[in-house]
Scaffold this active site. Structure first.
Site, PDB file in Angstrom:
ATOM      1  N   ASP A 145       0.838  -1.200   0.000  1.00 29.85           N
ATOM      2  CA  ASP A 145       0.000   0.000   0.000  1.00 29.85           C
ATOM      3  C   ASP A 145       0.877   1.255   0.000  1.00 29.85           C
ATOM      4  OD1 ASP A 145      -2.307   1.471  -0.005  1.00 29.85           O
ATOM      5  OD2 ASP A 145      -3.151   0.558   1.803  1.00 29.85           O
ATOM      6  N   GLU A 170       2.936   5.373  -4.089  1.00 25.21           N
ATOM      7  CA  GLU A 170       2.950   6.384  -5.160  1.00 25.21           C
ATOM      8  C   GLU A 170       4.079   7.413  -5.052  1.00 25.21           C
ATOM      9  OE1 GLU A 170       0.365   5.947  -3.074  1.00 25.21           O
ATOM     10  OE2 GLU A 170      -1.018   4.779  -4.274  1.00 25.21           O
ATOM     11  N   ASP A 180      -8.362   4.211  -3.504  1.00 19.91           N
ATOM     12  CA  ASP A 180      -9.443   4.530  -2.569  1.00 19.91           C
ATOM     13  C   ASP A 180     -10.543   5.333  -3.262  1.00 19.91           C
ATOM     14  OD1 ASP A 180      -7.760   3.286  -0.819  1.00 19.91           O
ATOM     15  OD2 ASP A 180      -7.095   5.121   0.172  1.00 19.91           O
TER      16      ASP A 180
END
Length: 773
Positions: free
Chosen positions: A395, A398, A465
């Site tokens: 997770d 980025e 998300d």
């Protein structure tokens, strides 16, 4: 690629950088009498000295051409992170005429126009594929540092790729995109055309893609080199194959990872994980894995990479129970983040390997660009790896809070110059070390972002998300199709969306059901989300949505498992044939312009046309059946001619599905069984056309397939004679062992697909059989 006029040298952080100007709409005016000064053909390249710099052209045997332009008296100031292998060049010849310099291979012809400096790219038949445009640049601004190229394309083509974007665009002609990474967006600077060309723009800084009447352009913020690769191919599959040869093949996923994944934000304790697994089993809801989301480390702090024993007192026992009692795997989230005060933070900080100020969760991210930092990350996480966890949920790569990352200086230079690479390096570090630790076990990784070449890790990407609305569900279809069209095949969404959604609300139940139907046909099949009211305790299991939703969605899980011989074969085709399982329609119907911008339908493999329902309250939807095939309604058996639009029946429990005539689809009788040759397989043959399918087999977990310990079984259907030929097995896996096939002919309307009678049962041992049906 256009670049033209003068190179202007600036300094940024003490580094000399090439500045390339911006285009205007004014007519092109050359700034030179002749662009090409001299050229030399070497064994591995054509070297062309131009007024702008040294142009190097390297032609590869898999339909790719490397184009690299570096200013004179400079050296390229970067190496490729995507192309990490040296390839021998293919045979090529060079010819010079009065106005052109031409490089020719068996796959394409590249013509550099000596006076204007632009180029033309042709296929082997002489068809013009792509042309560099002429343009006049405006004066360079002092703060612009922009490698730029401009191309002329025709109005008679469609463009696909560039990654996952939530702008509801499929055909990218006439669009503009800022290629940057963040939660819910993955930028992959690879684009393909139905005209038969592709392009990989190898620059990891912020890059703007734009297609306007003046042309299609790529403009990057930083770099002293125009570095790109051109591809030539007749189909999108051929173009992607060329891209994967260049940037890396996709390894096989473990079989279990293609089943259903149960998840939510979040299962907070060992007791909760096991109680959910127990109830899934009691409710007869199959699952392949359950996800353990963040903060399982709790008292130890983010980045400690360990379980808080107050929450998870015995992780090894929990994992063993999941394996033995429920035949399920455990997948766990890890972050590239370290909270101040933890031992791991201190180790990184003492070595200057944290990107100070770059935040994620409640910590600071590590400098993934530093090879030593990557080694430390792996050393720190190794105890968690050795608990026996089966899969990895990477997770926030980025990185998570991008704006805090951009001002930092990485081991590779200012973050703004390499900003898009973080997910690639983080995932690749994880993948390579897993293979080193377990050299005969296929890794499973799910991550939230990607860059070019990430397919070589086999990592699946999910779309982040996203909101819980029908509008978002609509956007996810083209987002996923353009992502997989870059050449990175494994992608998914959080079924039901991530942020919100009340399982007791009827409107949300409808959305969840429709999303679930769509998710059944994504490469990875996972339900996840932070349900209402968002306190991490709200349920996301099927029983929370009521009996009707539970029944419908359980049916689709069983459908997915029944389809596993087909699904697993598509996955094998990715590795062995450079295939793409989730396919925008132009992959298979390139000549049907009606599908070029079809945003709400797609093919799942060669046989299944999937038409999700994307509007609240809808019980019907328009469906376009592509030209080039006739079609059979999966639910009723009714036949239709391709090239027409119809209104499909779509009650809440049904997603419209159509099967190509001639399709051969293998399924399991028992949806819960594993992928072994001993399982009986029911083969459905859809009459109306000749057909061909190769069924794949291997052990589903090891890397033995790389040693030919795998098998393809070819099926050929002659529709006129009703003869099925099951040819000799290709490959060594279980060769000679008996395999039972139940053969079913689908021809005409029916009440229930499972009620269609078995026509014949045969035993196959790897030797060619001809069966009259």
């Amino acid at each position: 690629m256009i670049k033209k006029i003068n190179f202007i040298l600036l300094f940024l952080s003490g580094i000399q950088i090439l500045v390339l100007g911006n285009a205007t709409d004014e007519p092109y005016v050359a700034a030179w009498d002749i662009y090409v000064n001299s050229w030399e053909q070497k064994n591995d390249a054509l070297l062309v000295e131009t007024v702008e710099g040294l142009l190097t052209l390297r032609p590869y045997p898999f339909g790719a051409l490397h184009y690299q332009l570096v200013p004179l008296k400079q050296k390229e100031n970067k190496s490729s992170y995507a192309v990490i292998k040296d390839f021998p060049v293919t045979d090529f010849k060079v010819e010079e005429s009065g106005s052109d310099l031409t490089l020719t291979t068996d796959n394409y012809k590249f013509v550099l126009h000596k006076f204007t400096g632009n180029f033309s790219f042709y296929n082997s038949d002489g068809k013009l594929l792509l042309q560099e445009a002429n343009y006049k640049q405006e004066p360079v601004q002092e703060d612009s540092i922009q490698p730029r190229s401009l191309f002329s394309i025709t109005p008679d083509e469609a463009l696909y790729g560039l990654g996952q974007f939530r702008d509801n665009a499929l055909n990218l002609c006439g669009t503009k995109r800022e290629l940057v990474q963040f939660n819910t967006q993955s930028a992959v600077p690879v684009i393909y055309s139905t005209a038969g060309w592709g392009l990989f723009w190898d620059n990891p800084s912020r890059t703007v893609f734009e297609d306007r009447p003046e042309g299609m352009s790529f403009t990057s913020d930083f770099g002293n080199t125009i570095d790109c690769y051109l591809f030539a191919g007749n189909t999108l599959d051929e173009l992607i194959s060329s891209y994967r040869y260049l940037t890396g093949a996709t390894p096989m996923l473990p079989y279990w990872s293609l089943g259903y994944h149960q998840s939510r934000n979040k299962y907070a304790t060992q007791e909760e994980v096991l109680s959910i697994a127990e109830k899934m089993d009691k409710e007869n809801i199959p699952m392949s894995s359950i996800f353990i989301d963040y903060f399982y480390w709790q008292k130890y702090g983010t980045g400690s990479h360990r379980f808080d024993e107050n929450l998870f007192p015995d992780p090894e026992s929990m994992i063993k129970t999941l394996h033995d009692a429920y035949q399920a795997k455990a997948v766990i989230t890890v972050w590239p983040t370290f909270k101040k005060g933890t031992a791991h933070y201190e180790e990184f900080e003492s070595k200057g390997m944290l990107l100070d100020g770059a935040k994620a969760l409640d910590g600071i991210i590590y400098d993934v660009f530093n090879p030593e930092a990557r080694k430390i990350y792996w050393k720190q996480i190794l105890p968690l790896i050795k608990t026996g966890i089966d899969g990895w949920f990477l997770d926030g790569p980025e990185p998570d809070l991008v704006n805090s990352f951009l001002p930092t200086n990485t081991f590779a230079g200012p973050a703004v110059t390499v900003r898009n690479l973080y997910p690639l390096l983080h995932v690749e570090n994880f993948y390579n070390n897993l293979l080193t630790l377990y050299p005969d076990k296929r890794p499973y990784i799910l991550t939230r972002c990607a860059w070019a070449s990430q397919q070589r890790t086999g990592a699946a990407v999910w779309s982040g998300d996203i909101p819980t609305t029908f509008d978002e569900l609509q956007k996810q279809i083209p987002a996923g199709l353009n992502f997989t069209a870059t050449g990175i095949p494994y992608w998914t969404t959080d079924i039901g969306g991530y942020s919100g959604g009340d399982p007791e609300n009827e409107a949300y139940r409808e959305l969840f059901t429709r999303w679930f139907e769509y998710g059944t046909f994504c490469p990875i099949f996972r339900s996840h989300g932070r349900r209402y009211p968002g306190d991490t305790k709200a349920p996301n299991e099927l029983w929370a949505f009521g009996q009707e939703v539970q029944k419908i969605c359980t049916g689709y899980i069983n459908f997915r498992y029944a389809l596993m011989p087909y699904v697993y074969t598509l996955t094998a085709d990715v590795t062995h044939k450079n295939y793409t399982p989730m396919r925008l329609l132009a992959f298979d119907f390139q000549n049907d312009k009606n599908v070029w911008d079809c945003k709400d339908q797609f093919m799942y493999g060669p046989c299944l046309l999937v038409c999700p329902v994307l509007n609240a309250g809808a019980t019907q939807r328009k469906v376009y059946l592509p030209k080039g095939s006739n079609w059979i309604d999966f639910w009723t058996g009714e036949k239709y001619t391709g090239g027409q639009t119809l209104i499909a029946d779509a009650p809440k429990e049904k997603i419209p599905l159509y099967i190509k005539t001639g399709a051969i689809i293998p399924t399991y009788l028992d949806a819960k069984k594993a992928n072994t040759l001993e399982n009986t397989i029911k083969i459905f043959i859809y009459k109306g056309s000749n057909g061909y399918f190769e069924l794949y087999k291997d052990d589903g977990k090891s890397l033995e397939y790389t040693k030919n310990n795998c098998a393809y079984i070819p099926f050929s259907w002659n529709d006129k004679t009703n003869v099925l030929v099951i040819d000799t097995q290709k490959g060594e896996y279980n060769n000679g062992k008996s395999q039972e096939f139940q053969l079913v002919i689908v021809d005409g309307k029916y009440e229930n697909i499972q009620a269609v009678p078995v026509k014949k049962v045969i035993t196959y041992t790897g030797i060619k059989q001809t069966v009259k049906l």
